[in-house]
Design a protein around this motif. Sequence first.
Motif, PDB file in Angstrom:
ATOM      1  N   SER A  32       0.778  -1.219   0.000  1.00  0.00           N
ATOM      2  CA  SER A  32       0.000   0.000   0.000  1.00  0.00           C
ATOM      3  C   SER A  32       0.804   1.260   0.000  1.00  0.00           C
ATOM      4  N   THR A  33       0.375   2.210   0.858  1.00  0.00           N
ATOM      5  CA  THR A  33       0.932   3.555   0.845  1.00  0.00           C
ATOM      6  C   THR A  33       2.140   3.694   1.737  1.00  0.00           C
ATOM      7  N   ASP A  34       2.858   2.626   2.037  1.00  0.00           N
ATOM      8  CA  ASP A  34       4.027   2.750   2.895  1.00  0.00           C
ATOM      9  C   ASP A  34       5.165   3.513   2.228  1.00  0.00           C
ATOM     10  N   GLN A  35       5.096   3.697   0.882  1.00  0.00           N
ATOM     11  CA  GLN A  35       6.077   4.571   0.270  1.00  0.00           C
ATOM     12  C   GLN A  35       5.889   5.999   0.774  1.00  0.00           C
ATOM     13  N   TYR A  36       4.708   6.276   1.355  1.00  0.00           N
ATOM     14  CA  TYR A  36       4.420   7.600   1.876  1.00  0.00           C
ATOM     15  C   TYR A  36       4.742   7.716   3.371  1.00  0.00           C
ATOM     16  N   GLU A  37       5.235   6.634   3.947  1.00  0.00           N
ATOM     17  CA  GLU A  37       5.471   6.600   5.389  1.00  0.00           C
ATOM     18  C   GLU A  37       6.429   7.714   5.815  1.00  0.00           C
ATOM     19  N   LYS A  38       6.055   8.448   6.856  1.00  0.00           N
ATOM     20  CA  LYS A  38       6.891   9.537   7.350  1.00  0.00           C
ATOM     21  C   LYS A  38       8.050   8.957   8.152  1.00  0.00           C
ATOM     22  N   LEU A  39       9.267   9.282   7.733  1.00  0.00           N
ATOM     23  CA  LEU A  39      10.459   8.798   8.411  1.00  0.00           C
ATOM     24  C   LEU A  39      11.146   9.889   9.211  1.00  0.00           C
ATOM     25  N   ASP A  40      11.030  11.116   8.733  1.00  0.00           N
ATOM     26  CA  ASP A  40      11.730  12.234   9.353  1.00  0.00           C
ATOM     27  C   ASP A  40      10.919  13.499   9.092  1.00  0.00           C
ATOM     28  N   ASP A  41      11.423  14.632   9.540  1.00  0.00           N
ATOM     29  CA  ASP A  41      10.732  15.897   9.316  1.00  0.00           C
ATOM     30  C   ASP A  41      11.733  16.978   8.921  1.00  0.00           C
ATOM     31  N   SER A  42      12.655  16.613   8.023  1.00  0.00           N
ATOM     32  CA  SER A  42      13.699  17.567   7.632  1.00  0.00           C
ATOM     33  C   SER A  42      13.154  18.683   6.751  1.00  0.00           C
ATOM     34  N   ARG A  43      12.145  18.352   5.926  1.00  0.00           N
ATOM     35  CA  ARG A  43      11.545  19.290   4.973  1.00  0.00           C
ATOM     36  C   ARG A  43      12.587  19.847   4.006  1.00  0.00           C
ATOM     37  N   HIS A  44      13.573  19.033   3.691  1.00  0.00           N
ATOM     38  CA  HIS A  44      14.590  19.418   2.711  1.00  0.00           C
ATOM     39  C   HIS A  44      14.141  18.944   1.340  1.00  0.00           C
ATOM     40  N   PHE A  45      13.730  19.888   0.498  1.00  0.00           N
ATOM     41  CA  PHE A  45      13.270  19.560  -0.843  1.00  0.00           C
ATOM     42  C   PHE A  45      14.258  20.085  -1.869  1.00  0.00           C
ATOM     43  N   HIS A  46      14.354  19.356  -2.997  1.00  0.00           N
ATOM     44  CA  HIS A  46      15.263  19.733  -4.069  1.00  0.00           C
ATOM     45  C   HIS A  46      14.527  19.619  -5.400  1.00  0.00           C
ATOM     46  N   VAL A  47      14.977  20.364  -6.401  1.00  0.00           N
ATOM     47  CA  VAL A  47      14.328  20.372  -7.711  1.00  0.00           C
ATOM     48  C   VAL A  47      15.130  19.524  -8.689  1.00  0.00           C
ATOM     49  N   VAL A  48      14.403  18.621  -9.402  1.00  0.00           N
ATOM     50  CA  VAL A  48      14.999  17.835 -10.485  1.00  0.00           C
ATOM     51  C   VAL A  48      14.115  17.997 -11.722  1.00  0.00           C
ATOM     52  N   GLU A  49      14.665  17.601 -12.875  1.00  0.00           N
ATOM     53  CA  GLU A  49      13.937  17.733 -14.133  1.00  0.00           C
ATOM     54  C   GLU A  49      13.699  16.373 -14.773  1.00  0.00           C
ATOM     55  N   GLU A  50      12.608  16.312 -15.566  1.00  0.00           N
ATOM     56  CA  GLU A  50      12.298  15.106 -16.334  1.00  0.00           C
ATOM     57  C   GLU A  50      11.402  15.496 -17.498  1.00  0.00           C
ATOM     58  N   GLY A  51      11.854  15.257 -18.708  1.00  0.00           N
ATOM     59  CA  GLY A  51      11.031  15.499 -19.888  1.00  0.00           C
ATOM     60  C   GLY A  51      10.482  16.901 -19.983  1.00  0.00           C
ATOM     61  N   GLY A  52      11.280  17.905 -19.612  1.00  0.00           N
ATOM     62  CA  GLY A  52      10.811  19.280 -19.669  1.00  0.00           C
ATOM     63  C   GLY A  52       9.965  19.694 -18.488  1.00  0.00           C
ATOM     64  N   CYS A  53       9.837  18.838 -17.504  1.00  0.00           N
ATOM     65  CA  CYS A  53       9.057  19.134 -16.293  1.00  0.00           C
ATOM     66  C   CYS A  53      10.007  19.229 -15.101  1.00  0.00           C
ATOM     67  N   LYS A  54       9.587  19.976 -14.080  1.00  0.00           N
ATOM     68  CA  LYS A  54      10.367  20.103 -12.862  1.00  0.00           C
ATOM     69  C   LYS A  54       9.584  19.504 -11.693  1.00  0.00           C
ATOM     70  N   PHE A  55      10.334  18.898 -10.768  1.00  0.00           N
ATOM     71  CA  PHE A  55       9.682  18.258  -9.628  1.00  0.00           C
ATOM     72  C   PHE A  55      10.474  18.491  -8.348  1.00  0.00           C
ATOM     73  N   TRP A  56       9.718  18.647  -7.265  1.00  0.00           N
ATOM     74  CA  TRP A  56      10.316  18.668  -5.935  1.00  0.00           C
ATOM     75  C   TRP A  56      10.501  17.228  -5.473  1.00  0.00           C
ATOM     76  N   VAL A  57      11.691  16.910  -4.963  1.00  0.00           N
ATOM     77  CA  VAL A  57      11.943  15.587  -4.387  1.00  0.00           C
ATOM     78  C   VAL A  57      12.493  15.753  -2.975  1.00  0.00           C
ATOM     79  N   ASN A  58      12.306  14.712  -2.180  1.00  0.00           N
ATOM     80  CA  ASN A  58      12.745  14.727  -0.788  1.00  0.00           C
ATOM     81  C   ASN A  58      13.375  13.377  -0.479  1.00  0.00           C
ATOM     82  N   PHE A  59      14.591  13.387   0.055  1.00  0.00           N
ATOM     83  CA  PHE A  59      15.329  12.138   0.280  1.00  0.00           C
ATOM     84  C   PHE A  59      15.335  11.684   1.733  1.00  0.00           C
ATOM     85  N   GLU A  60      14.764  12.447   2.625  1.00  0.00           N
ATOM     86  CA  GLU A  60      14.903  12.147   4.046  1.00  0.00           C
ATOM     87  C   GLU A  60      13.602  11.833   4.760  1.00  0.00           C
TER      88      GLU A  60
END
Length: 731
Positions: free
Chosen positions: A515-543
């Motif tokens: 299920s939605t365990d990929q959404y499981e909260k592990l931390d609360d760093s709120r460190h987001f970064h921008v990456v690109e894909e196919g002309g689109c930009k996305f916020w990603v979070n590694f922590e």
Amino acid sequence: MTQYQLFATTPKAMEGILANEIQALGGTNVQQKMAGVAFQGDLAMAYQACLWLRTASRVLLLLGSFEVKSQQDLYDGVQRIDWSEHLNADDSLAVSFSSKNNAAINNTHFGALKVKDAIVDQMRAKFGSRPNVDTERPSIRVNVYLHNDTAQLSLDLSGESSHKRGYRDISIAAPIKENLAAAILLRAGWPEIAAQGGSLLDPMCGSGTLLVEGALIAGDIAPGLQRDYFGFTGWKQHDAALWQNILDNARQRRQTGLAKLPVIVGFDQDRHTVNAALQHIENAGLSGKIHIEKRDIAAASAAESWPEGLIVCNPPYGERLGDEEQTAALYRQFGEVLKQRFTGWQAAIIIGNPELGFRLGIRSHKPVTLFNGALECKLLRFTIEEKAFFEPKAKSQQERIELISRRAQTGQTDSQSEMFANRLRKNLKKLAKWAKQNQVHCYRLYDADLPEYAVAVDVYQGEQTWVNVQEYESPKTTDPLKANQRLAGVMAEIPRVLGIPAGQVFLKIRRKQKSTDQYEKLDDSRHFHVVEEGGCKFWVNFEDYLDTGLFLDHRPMRLLIQQQARGKRFLNLFAYTGSATVHAAVGGAASSITVDMSNTYLDWARRNFVLNGIGGDHKLVRANCLQWLAGQASAKPKPQFDLIFLDPPTFSNSKKMDEVFDIQKDHVQLIRNAAALLAPGGNLYFSTNFRRFKMDQEALSDLIIEDISKAMIPEDFARDARIHYCWRIYR
């Protein structure tokens, strides 16, 4: 009295149970075969088999066997039977045909036509008229099984599958067939427990199949007693008086058995399935004999007046790599309930993933293999007693991650980590070039290429390079110390090979989850970064979460959506962070609706929209996707979409949902509801990460379903062709 050669079919692995049933009925020369049992008996025995066998699928009466090396051989072999002994010229017939390893005939439709032609040609030549074809309820149903060069020609005495007892509402999807439910109960010893007055409880009863079958067994009620059609009733050799005597006897046994039924109870947390169970109980003539309550598994308990007996259950299956924690929690909770409230009871649980059985914390007897459709399952049987209890191992992921990081920093790694480094360099040389040529900025660099280093390594390139490492859970036979040393070696080598600081490498411990365990909260760093894909930009979070906000394996699907979106109305269901919608909008979609149940991820999607300058008619909807979709599918008029992306979780037991969702059990209705919203000429793309998923093509036969999985596996995921499955669905 004529003795007939008979054959009862059954799902694979149930042959032994069926053979015991046949012997108990009085069948002779009983021989187990693959997916069936051969036996002998008179006409009364054949009728009894149709009426009383609980685990059979069909009962066949063998008319003859012959060699088939050509199409003409099949025709001639069928014509050697005098069909006027079995039906009249104005009767009806149907033909079931299957072929295995025969060079002459491997098309089942053609084979069935050839058999039909042989019969009607003979009848026309003899009487000047021919029988009609009736696939629903023919006078006789002819069955031909062609294996190698031998054809077995039979009459199907059942007429339709014996698992259809006549009490199930066909509009309600069943998680298991009735004959499998009967097999579970028989292997669990329910007849003996019931005879001693023991109770039967299903704490996750769904639509009540196990409970109804349990009542039929305990009440000595023939499973076919409510059926209004059998394949022998239109047969010329049918003995109506004999059949009526057998029916009368079965009805008398039912009346006697109903008076001595033990306690039979079911719980379910979903009011809709509770209502379905009550309807099936009423249809089976068992109202007042089976008690059903809306009750969560955490609240399951036995009343003081209930004698100890059998707990039987078919809980959600699920087996997606990296997504088991929620299901595991359900099993752990179930185990605690059994230990605390049901000591002294017997239990039988059928599961799709045997590893989940350990989460119960109760040692089982030797597991029994059964098949639920195409899925291999294990039936766990155990006595709930203190000496069988054990504590399932559970470790804090964050604690282990910190330990691995310390080992990597201090050099406490295994001596072979250079082997991993060499493979990483080799992959980097190949994939970095591919990524540059295809303008791919985020890709999988390594995916358990070496068995000793069972990790996935994903590279994300933005204003700097980040690496997301996911460890696949080690086998239980692996020494924990060695596993930690190897993982520390991975974390030490990645920064060296890629030439980045260790602080830009992030570790996640993945386990088989749901299920939605990929959404499981592990931390609360709120460190987001921008990456690109196919002309689109996305916020990603590694922590903060198990996943980063961008599923890299779905890159081809997102690009396909972008290519097809211009001027289209787009619907994104179970949308997560809305990445597919971003691609659709950038591709020129006229409008979109993005549906997810999580405020966190809809906010994330909103930030992705702003990052890409998306405005206008692109709506975000917070809703339970199952309920929202069902509501839209039944609306008048229905909303229409030209392009739909449906990527549901494998399993969900979320507190925000009224019901448990399981993709294998529930996909038919889910796809049907989504397809109801397709505009003419529109496309629905359905995807799942459930590795053992089986698309029920038969239940969705009114739709065109095209498997596009191979085309949707990107180059960087080519090592794992089962990372996900995708279909294009349209009308």
